[in-house]
Scaffold this motif. Sequence first.
Motif, mmCIF file in Angstrom:
data_model
loop_
_atom_site.group_PDB
_atom_site.id
_atom_site.type_symbol
_atom_site.label_atom_id
_atom_site.label_comp_id
_atom_site.label_asym_id
_atom_site.label_seq_id
_atom_site.Cartn_x
_atom_site.Cartn_y
_atom_site.Cartn_z
ATOM 1 N N MET A 103 0.802 -1.357 0.201
ATOM 2 C CA MET A 103 0.112 -0.021 0.112
ATOM 3 C C MET A 103 0.839 1.297 -0.170
ATOM 4 O O MET A 103 0.254 2.199 -0.469
ATOM 5 N N LEU A 104 2.139 1.169 0.445
ATOM 6 C CA LEU A 104 3.114 2.102 0.379
ATOM 7 C C LEU A 104 3.079 2.632 -1.141
ATOM 8 O O LEU A 104 3.068 3.818 -1.532
ATOM 9 N N PHE A 105 3.058 1.924 -2.077
ATOM 10 C CA PHE A 105 3.058 2.118 -3.481
ATOM 11 C C PHE A 105 1.934 2.927 -3.823
ATOM 12 O O PHE A 105 2.084 3.784 -4.814
ATOM 13 N N VAL A 106 0.758 2.529 -3.301
ATOM 14 C CA VAL A 106 -0.491 3.010 -3.844
ATOM 15 C C VAL A 106 -0.363 4.628 -3.535
ATOM 16 O O VAL A 106 -0.671 5.384 -4.086
ATOM 17 N N PHE A 107 -0.135 4.843 -2.048
ATOM 18 C CA PHE A 107 0.067 6.148 -1.523
ATOM 19 C C PHE A 107 0.933 6.980 -2.227
ATOM 20 O O PHE A 107 0.596 8.025 -2.628
ATOM 21 N N VAL A 108 2.191 6.514 -2.473
ATOM 22 C CA VAL A 108 3.242 7.476 -2.951
ATOM 23 C C VAL A 108 2.850 7.680 -4.488
ATOM 24 O O VAL A 108 2.894 8.815 -5.127
ATOM 25 N N GLY A 109 2.441 6.539 -5.234
ATOM 26 C CA GLY A 109 2.171 6.618 -6.606
ATOM 27 C C GLY A 109 0.778 7.636 -6.765
ATOM 28 O O GLY A 109 1.244 8.496 -7.780
ATOM 29 N N LEU A 110 -0.155 7.468 -5.998
ATOM 30 C CA LEU A 110 -1.292 8.293 -6.716
ATOM 31 C C LEU A 110 -0.988 9.593 -6.134
ATOM 32 O O LEU A 110 -1.376 10.654 -6.780
ATOM 33 N N TRP A 111 -0.619 10.002 -4.940
ATOM 34 C CA TRP A 111 -0.306 11.369 -4.515
ATOM 35 C C TRP A 111 0.709 11.991 -5.374
ATOM 36 O O TRP A 111 0.673 13.165 -5.393
ATOM 37 N N THR A 112 1.742 11.113 -6.172
ATOM 38 C CA THR A 112 2.666 12.030 -6.778
ATOM 39 C C THR A 112 2.087 12.404 -8.090
ATOM 40 O O THR A 112 2.281 13.458 -8.560
ATOM 41 N N ILE A 113 1.349 11.508 -8.849
ATOM 42 C CA ILE A 113 0.654 11.871 -9.895
ATOM 43 C C ILE A 113 -0.313 12.962 -9.573
ATOM 44 O O ILE A 113 -0.482 13.772 -10.191
ATOM 45 N N LEU A 125 -2.429 5.558 2.531
ATOM 46 C CA LEU A 125 -1.913 6.266 3.654
ATOM 47 C C LEU A 125 -2.564 5.373 4.880
ATOM 48 O O LEU A 125 -1.889 5.103 5.838
ATOM 49 N N SER A 126 -3.899 5.230 4.740
ATOM 50 C CA SER A 126 -4.319 4.855 5.990
ATOM 51 C C SER A 126 -4.080 3.238 6.343
ATOM 52 O O SER A 126 -3.662 2.892 7.284
ATOM 53 N N ASP A 150 -2.593 7.688 19.833
ATOM 54 C CA ASP A 150 -3.825 8.175 19.494
ATOM 55 C C ASP A 150 -3.934 9.114 18.215
ATOM 56 O O ASP A 150 -4.844 9.155 17.318
ATOM 57 N N LEU A 151 -2.789 9.907 18.034
ATOM 58 C CA LEU A 151 -2.491 10.707 17.028
ATOM 59 C C LEU A 151 -2.676 10.012 15.570
ATOM 60 O O LEU A 151 -3.238 10.384 14.715
ATOM 61 N N LEU A 152 -1.818 8.752 15.708
ATOM 62 C CA LEU A 152 -1.985 8.204 14.616
ATOM 63 C C LEU A 152 -3.149 7.369 14.176
ATOM 64 O O LEU A 152 -3.662 7.220 12.885
ATOM 65 N N ALA A 153 -4.067 6.755 15.233
ATOM 66 C CA ALA A 153 -5.187 6.449 14.942
ATOM 67 C C ALA A 153 -6.210 7.193 14.578
ATOM 68 O O ALA A 153 -6.986 7.059 13.702
ATOM 69 N N THR A 154 -5.978 8.728 14.844
ATOM 70 C CA THR A 154 -6.869 9.751 14.135
ATOM 71 C C THR A 154 -6.644 9.921 12.708
ATOM 72 O O THR A 154 -7.456 10.036 11.809
ATOM 73 N N ALA A 155 -5.148 9.961 12.538
ATOM 74 C CA ALA A 155 -4.611 9.995 11.221
ATOM 75 C C ALA A 155 -5.161 8.922 10.382
ATOM 76 O O ALA A 155 -5.728 9.038 9.093
ATOM 77 N N GLU A 156 -5.132 7.865 10.899
ATOM 78 C CA GLU A 156 -5.496 6.598 10.200
ATOM 79 C C GLU A 156 -7.266 6.652 9.658
ATOM 80 O O GLU A 156 -7.464 6.399 8.576
ATOM 81 N N ARG A 157 -7.961 7.128 10.705
ATOM 82 C CA ARG A 157 -9.369 7.331 10.743
ATOM 83 C C ARG A 157 -9.803 8.187 9.448
ATOM 84 O O ARG A 157 -10.576 7.918 8.543
ATOM 85 N N ILE A 158 -9.110 9.463 9.498
ATOM 86 C CA ILE A 158 -9.480 10.600 8.635
ATOM 87 C C ILE A 158 -8.995 9.936 7.195
ATOM 88 O O ILE A 158 -9.801 10.462 6.201
ATOM 89 N N SER A 159 -7.802 9.351 6.952
ATOM 90 C CA SER A 159 -7.302 8.977 5.802
ATOM 91 C C SER A 159 -8.200 8.026 5.252
ATOM 92 O O SER A 159 -8.457 7.952 3.861
ATOM 93 N N SER A 160 -8.765 7.113 5.971
ATOM 94 C CA SER A 160 -9.498 5.782 5.534
ATOM 95 C C SER A 160 -11.129 6.709 4.959
ATOM 96 O O SER A 160 -11.560 6.325 4.010
#
Length: 475
Positions: A1-11, A40-41, A64-74
Motif C-alpha cells: 500500500m505504500l506504493f499506492v499512497f506514494v504513486g497516487l499522491w505523486t501523480i 496512507l491509512s 492516539d494521533l496515528l489512530a486519528t490520522a488513520e481514521r481520517i485517511s480511511s
Amino acid sequence: MLFVFVGLWTIGLLLILTDPKRPTTRWISSIAFTGGSGGLSAVIADHLVPALAAGGWLTQPLADLLATAERISSLTCYYGLPYTFLMFAIVYHPGYPLWKNGAWLPWALLVPVAGSLLFDIKPGDPIPYGYVTAWATPYIVAGIGLLLSVTLQERNSFLRRSRMLVTAAAVPTLLFALFTLYVLPTFFGVYEWWRYNAVLIAFTLAVIVGSSFRYGFMGLQISIQNQKLDYTLRAITSGTSILNHAIKNDVGKIRLFGEKIKYDAEDGLTDKAELIRDVEVIMRASQHIYDMIYRIQGQTQEAELRMGEVPAADLMHECLEMLAPEMKEIELTEHYGYRGVLRADRALLAEVWTNVLTNALEAMPQGGALTVRITETKRKIVVEIKDSGHGMEKHQLKRVFDPFYTTKSGKKMNFGLGLSYCYAIVQKHKGTMNIHSKPGQGTSVFMQFPKPETTEKTALGPDAASPGRERSEGG
C-alpha cells in the motif's frame, strides 16, 4: 500500500502543478489524493504503527494521533473517492459549461456524502456500509457512464485518443473499487479484497505515466520532444486561432463584394438597390470582425458564448447572401421547415454556417447543386447543408474534424481549422455535428441543436414566406 499512497499522491501533485486553474485537472487530482489516502491509512495501520511499537517509540499520545490520522485517511478514501470521481466525469463532459445546474451541482452531490457522518457505525466497520453503498454505487456508475459516453461520441481523433486514455486509466480501477470497497463488504461480508486494488492502481499509474511520455495525459507532458498534435490542439482552442479564422473568412467576403461593386461600376451596371444590398453585406462582415475582436479576451482563452434567441432561417439566409457572388454557377435550394428560433450565439453560429457553406461551394468549383434545410424533430432542430461536389474518401472522412487537417492544401489561406472549429462551437451549443460523404456523390453536413423550451415563430422575409417552401436559384 505504500506504493499506492506514494504513486497516487505523486501523480495528483504533478497534475495539479501542471494546470491548477483547470477544473478537470483539479478534480482528477482530487481522485488521486482521495484514493491515495486509502493507501496512507493502510500504511499507518500495517507498517508505521507496528514499526514504532517494535522500536519502543509508540507512546499513548502518538498512538492516539496515528489512530486519528488513520481514521481520517480511511474516511477520505471511502467518502471522497466516489464524489470526486463523479465530479470529474461531470466537468470533463464537453457540455458541462452550459448545464443550467452546474453552479450548485457540486454542493448538491456533497449532501449524501456529508450525511454519512450522521450514521452510527457497527463495531469493527470503518463506515456505515449500507448507507454509503447506497449513494456511492450510483455515483461511481454514473461517472463511468459519463466517461464512456464522452469517449464514444468524440469525433476528433486527437481528442478521442485523449479521452480513451483517461477512460482506460479511471474506469477499470473505479469499477473494481466499487466492488472491493462497498459492494462486497455490504452484501457478502468480504472486507479484505480492497488490498487487491493495488493491482488495478498499478495499471492506472502505468497508463498515466506511459501516455505522459508519448502523448500527454490531462496536460501532463513528460516527453522532451515537441508534440505537434498537442500544440495544434492548444492552437485550435485558443482565442487567437479562432480570431484569425474569423478574420480570414470575413476579409474574403469584403474583398469579394468590393470587387463586385467595382466591376459593376466599371460596366455601368450599378443598380441602387443591389448596391445597397452589397454594401450591407460588407458592413455585416466588418461588424462580425469587430464583434469577434471585442469578445476574444486573450491569446489563450476560448470565445465566450453569448446566448440569445436567433431566428434560424433568417440567419442561414443572411449567410447565403454573403456568399452570393460565389454562387453564380450554383443551383441553390433553400427549405425551411422550421421557422422558429435557436438558443445560440448568433456571431459564432453564423461563423459555423458560413464555414460549412464555403466548404460546400469550394467542393463544386465547376458549379453544382447546394441544398440547405432546416427542419425539426420532437426535441431537436436539424440543419443540413448538402453539396453535389466530389465528396470524400473514408480516410479523409475519419480525420475531417482533426485540427489542421485539410483536403485543400493547395490554397494559401486555408489552415485546416474550419471543421474542427465548427465542431467545437456546435458542441458548446450542446449540439452534434456529423458528416456523410462518398466520392462522386457529394457531402452532407448535419447539425442538430436542442430545441428551445419556447419557440417563437419569426418571419423570414419575402423569399421564405411559408413553411417548407423551396426556392431555387441558378446562375
